[in-house]
Scaffold this motif. Sequence first.
Motif, PDB file in Angstrom:
ATOM      1  N   VAL A  42       1.317  -6.703 -39.626  1.00 56.01           N
ATOM      2  CA  VAL A  42       2.352  -7.220 -39.185  1.00 56.01           C
ATOM      3  C   VAL A  42       3.634  -6.522 -39.008  1.00 56.01           C
ATOM      4  O   VAL A  42       4.466  -6.433 -37.868  1.00 56.01           O
ATOM      5  CB  VAL A  42       2.787  -8.704 -39.720  1.00 56.01           C
ATOM      6  CG1 VAL A  42       3.908  -9.370 -38.799  1.00 56.01           C
ATOM      7  CG2 VAL A  42       1.679  -9.739 -39.684  1.00 56.01           C
ATOM      8  N   VAL A  43       4.151  -5.812 -39.885  1.00 61.08           N
ATOM      9  CA  VAL A  43       5.491  -5.075 -39.948  1.00 61.08           C
ATOM     10  C   VAL A  43       5.203  -3.959 -39.299  1.00 61.08           C
ATOM     11  O   VAL A  43       6.027  -3.458 -38.159  1.00 61.08           O
ATOM     12  CB  VAL A  43       5.460  -4.634 -41.498  1.00 61.08           C
ATOM     13  CG1 VAL A  43       6.702  -3.375 -41.335  1.00 61.08           C
ATOM     14  CG2 VAL A  43       6.017  -5.645 -42.351  1.00 61.08           C
ATOM     15  N   GLY A  44       3.834  -3.452 -39.279  1.00 58.03           N
ATOM     16  CA  GLY A  44       3.578  -2.124 -38.187  1.00 58.03           C
ATOM     17  C   GLY A  44       3.538  -2.376 -36.782  1.00 58.03           C
ATOM     18  O   GLY A  44       4.096  -1.627 -36.078  1.00 58.03           O
ATOM     19  N   ALA A  45       2.926  -3.764 -36.451  1.00 59.21           N
ATOM     20  CA  ALA A  45       3.148  -4.111 -35.213  1.00 59.21           C
ATOM     21  C   ALA A  45       4.615  -4.234 -34.604  1.00 59.21           C
ATOM     22  O   ALA A  45       4.856  -4.246 -33.454  1.00 59.21           O
ATOM     23  CB  ALA A  45       2.289  -5.232 -34.959  1.00 59.21           C
ATOM     24  N   VAL A 150       3.494  -2.828 -26.175  1.00 57.13           N
ATOM     25  CA  VAL A 150       2.236  -3.640 -26.369  1.00 57.13           C
ATOM     26  C   VAL A 150       2.704  -5.025 -25.729  1.00 57.13           C
ATOM     27  O   VAL A 150       2.046  -5.627 -25.212  1.00 57.13           O
ATOM     28  CB  VAL A 150       1.915  -3.607 -27.900  1.00 57.13           C
ATOM     29  CG1 VAL A 150       0.859  -4.707 -27.894  1.00 57.13           C
ATOM     30  CG2 VAL A 150       1.461  -2.392 -28.285  1.00 57.13           C
ATOM     31  N   GLU A 151       4.057  -5.592 -26.054  1.00 56.81           N
ATOM     32  CA  GLU A 151       4.321  -6.731 -25.635  1.00 56.81           C
ATOM     33  C   GLU A 151       4.467  -6.820 -23.996  1.00 56.81           C
ATOM     34  O   GLU A 151       4.211  -7.777 -23.584  1.00 56.81           O
ATOM     35  CB  GLU A 151       5.873  -7.042 -26.039  1.00 56.81           C
ATOM     36  CG  GLU A 151       5.773  -7.345 -27.493  1.00 56.81           C
ATOM     37  CD  GLU A 151       7.379  -7.717 -27.987  1.00 56.81           C
ATOM     38  OE1 GLU A 151       8.329  -7.202 -27.433  1.00 56.81           O
ATOM     39  OE2 GLU A 151       7.761  -7.999 -29.126  1.00 56.81           O
ATOM     40  N   SER A 152       4.595  -5.861 -23.364  1.00 52.88           N
ATOM     41  CA  SER A 152       4.919  -5.709 -21.915  1.00 52.88           C
ATOM     42  C   SER A 152       3.412  -5.900 -21.623  1.00 52.88           C
ATOM     43  O   SER A 152       3.158  -6.566 -20.242  1.00 52.88           O
ATOM     44  CB  SER A 152       5.169  -4.444 -21.420  1.00 52.88           C
ATOM     45  OG  SER A 152       6.800  -4.169 -21.846  1.00 52.88           O
ATOM     46  N   GLU A 185      -5.111  -3.170 -31.423  1.00 54.33           N
ATOM     47  CA  GLU A 185      -5.534  -4.585 -31.862  1.00 54.33           C
ATOM     48  C   GLU A 185      -6.841  -4.304 -32.620  1.00 54.33           C
ATOM     49  O   GLU A 185      -7.286  -4.767 -33.730  1.00 54.33           O
ATOM     50  CB  GLU A 185      -5.866  -5.574 -30.621  1.00 54.33           C
ATOM     51  CG  GLU A 185      -6.135  -6.859 -31.203  1.00 54.33           C
ATOM     52  CD  GLU A 185      -6.470  -7.657 -29.954  1.00 54.33           C
ATOM     53  OE1 GLU A 185      -6.726  -8.789 -30.037  1.00 54.33           O
ATOM     54  OE2 GLU A 185      -6.111  -7.256 -28.936  1.00 54.33           O
ATOM     55  N   ALA A 186      -7.843  -3.375 -32.172  1.00 55.94           N
ATOM     56  CA  ALA A 186      -9.167  -3.011 -32.525  1.00 55.94           C
ATOM     57  C   ALA A 186      -9.029  -2.603 -34.063  1.00 55.94           C
ATOM     58  O   ALA A 186      -9.724  -2.720 -34.714  1.00 55.94           O
ATOM     59  CB  ALA A 186     -10.191  -2.140 -31.869  1.00 55.94           C
ATOM     60  N   SER A 246       2.638   3.163 -36.996  1.00 56.50           N
ATOM     61  CA  SER A 246       1.559   2.871 -36.053  1.00 56.50           C
ATOM     62  C   SER A 246       0.315   2.333 -36.449  1.00 56.50           C
ATOM     63  O   SER A 246      -0.084   2.485 -37.741  1.00 56.50           O
ATOM     64  CB  SER A 246       1.491   4.109 -35.071  1.00 56.50           C
ATOM     65  OG  SER A 246       0.688   5.149 -36.131  1.00 56.50           O
ATOM     66  N   THR A 247      -0.600   1.956 -35.798  1.00 58.76           N
ATOM     67  CA  THR A 247      -1.856   1.362 -36.249  1.00 58.76           C
ATOM     68  C   THR A 247      -2.562   2.592 -36.924  1.00 58.76           C
ATOM     69  O   THR A 247      -3.199   2.135 -38.042  1.00 58.76           O
ATOM     70  CB  THR A 247      -2.759   0.955 -35.127  1.00 58.76           C
ATOM     71  OG1 THR A 247      -1.844  -0.265 -34.334  1.00 58.76           O
ATOM     72  CG2 THR A 247      -3.949   0.297 -35.663  1.00 58.76           C
ATOM     73  N   PHE A 248      -2.555   3.557 -36.567  1.00 58.48           N
ATOM     74  CA  PHE A 248      -3.234   4.979 -37.131  1.00 58.48           C
ATOM     75  C   PHE A 248      -2.554   5.095 -38.547  1.00 58.48           C
ATOM     76  O   PHE A 248      -3.079   5.328 -39.492  1.00 58.48           O
ATOM     77  CB  PHE A 248      -3.195   5.956 -36.217  1.00 58.48           C
ATOM     78  CG  PHE A 248      -3.974   5.591 -34.940  1.00 58.48           C
ATOM     79  CD1 PHE A 248      -5.374   5.582 -34.987  1.00 58.48           C
ATOM     80  CD2 PHE A 248      -3.045   5.619 -33.878  1.00 58.48           C
ATOM     81  CE1 PHE A 248      -5.935   5.576 -33.755  1.00 58.48           C
ATOM     82  CE2 PHE A 248      -3.998   5.526 -32.502  1.00 58.48           C
ATOM     83  CZ  PHE A 248      -5.104   5.338 -32.570  1.00 58.48           C
ATOM     84  N   ALA A 249      -1.122   5.121 -38.558  1.00 57.34           N
ATOM     85  CA  ALA A 249      -0.631   5.437 -39.706  1.00 57.34           C
ATOM     86  C   ALA A 249      -0.851   4.118 -40.977  1.00 57.34           C
ATOM     87  O   ALA A 249      -1.404   4.509 -41.998  1.00 57.34           O
ATOM     88  CB  ALA A 249       0.894   5.315 -39.782  1.00 57.34           C
ATOM     89  N   VAL A 250      -1.062   2.991 -40.367  1.00 60.90           N
ATOM     90  CA  VAL A 250      -1.476   1.980 -41.415  1.00 60.90           C
ATOM     91  C   VAL A 250      -2.855   2.066 -41.930  1.00 60.90           C
ATOM     92  O   VAL A 250      -3.236   1.898 -43.169  1.00 60.90           O
ATOM     93  CB  VAL A 250      -1.213   0.439 -40.745  1.00 60.90           C
ATOM     94  CG1 VAL A 250      -1.809  -0.653 -41.525  1.00 60.90           C
ATOM     95  CG2 VAL A 250       0.126   0.425 -40.293  1.00 60.90           C
ATOM     96  N   SER A 251      -3.716   2.487 -40.954  1.00 59.70           N
ATOM     97  CA  SER A 251      -5.254   2.755 -41.200  1.00 59.70           C
ATOM     98  C   SER A 251      -5.330   3.931 -42.212  1.00 59.70           C
ATOM     99  O   SER A 251      -6.029   3.620 -43.140  1.00 59.70           O
ATOM    100  CB  SER A 251      -6.007   2.952 -40.028  1.00 59.70           C
ATOM    101  OG  SER A 251      -5.993   1.939 -39.251  1.00 59.70           O
ATOM    102  N   VAL A 252      -4.549   4.718 -42.071  1.00 61.30           N
ATOM    103  CA  VAL A 252      -4.692   6.200 -42.888  1.00 61.30           C
ATOM    104  C   VAL A 252      -4.245   5.788 -44.083  1.00 61.30           C
ATOM    105  O   VAL A 252      -4.772   6.399 -45.092  1.00 61.30           O
ATOM    106  CB  VAL A 252      -4.069   7.280 -42.268  1.00 61.30           C
ATOM    107  CG1 VAL A 252      -3.837   8.539 -43.242  1.00 61.30           C
ATOM    108  CG2 VAL A 252      -4.831   7.793 -40.982  1.00 61.30           C
ATOM    109  N   LEU A 253      -2.961   5.137 -44.338  1.00 65.34           N
ATOM    110  CA  LEU A 253      -2.463   4.688 -45.632  1.00 65.34           C
ATOM    111  C   LEU A 253      -3.345   3.891 -46.541  1.00 65.34           C
ATOM    112  O   LEU A 253      -3.628   4.371 -47.593  1.00 65.34           O
ATOM    113  CB  LEU A 253      -1.237   3.883 -45.312  1.00 65.34           C
ATOM    114  CG  LEU A 253      -0.484   3.337 -46.582  1.00 65.34           C
ATOM    115  CD1 LEU A 253      -0.131   4.245 -47.607  1.00 65.34           C
ATOM    116  CD2 LEU A 253       0.531   2.353 -46.171  1.00 65.34           C
TER     117      LEU A 253
END
Length: 286
Positions: A42-45, A150-152, A185-186, A246-253
């Motif tokens: 959520v924070v990342g988004a 993303v909101e747009s 999102e994926a 970013s989503t990729f940063a969260v996944s890698v973390l």
Amino acid sequence: MSGQHSSRGGYPRWIRILSVPIILIWLAATAATNLLVPKLEVVGANNAVSLSPQDAPSVIATKHIGTTFGEFDSDSVLMIIIESDQALGDTARQYYGDLVHQLEQDTTHIEHVQDFWGDRITSAGSESEDHKAAYVQVNLRGDQGSTQGVESVDAVRHIVDHSHPPAGVKAFVTGQAALVADTNEAGDKSMVKMTVVTLVVIAVMLLVVYRSLATTFIALLLVLTEMSMARGLVAVLGNAQLISLSTFAVSVLTALAIAAGTDYWIFLVGRYHEARNAGEDRETAY
């Protein structure tokens, strides 16, 4: 023996004496960082940065075009495709015109609408050869992958989903900005599955190596605590807007936290076992 006892002084000795309070402090810190702020995803988004390199010549050129023509200042663009079972007729054009009008009214999320099909000069170039499809290009506020971007995308999809196309006509949202939003999102949805599969693989590996349920349980508890602490701390920093994500940063973390926790557990326990097998007592081996 005096040399052995003297080598046990300092930090290792105090860590062993205060092991229970230290463990409780880490557990409390882990709980606090995960309960007092929203989840890392959520924070990342909410603090996502653009995935486009802003110093890349192509991105600079794109924004320069938008600035020169006074149309847009972001690199976020998507396409809306109008498709019909038959040749697009007057009802399809009326639907298209109403859709463009709704898009132009949303100045909060949309910077510019390239109404090619609505202009007689460019109409033929934005329509398929069989006259069954046409498109409109939409420039959005916020760069690709950013929170605003993303909101747009979501706002445009909301407009299209709540439009009322005539029978046989469908509208689709596509393009790079929409693809980036879908990728984010994926990535968030696959995070839980990836974490569970990884932990199962680690559990099986530890059971094969140590042949002990207790040792495997302690290892998994340590890895989960370490991963939760790392995710919680990054969430705190992101929520305070000290760092962007970013989503990729969260996944890698998450992946790195699991890997690091498992590796260092194996290294430490392995060294302890080596010392014990060499004849050292428990405290000396520790």
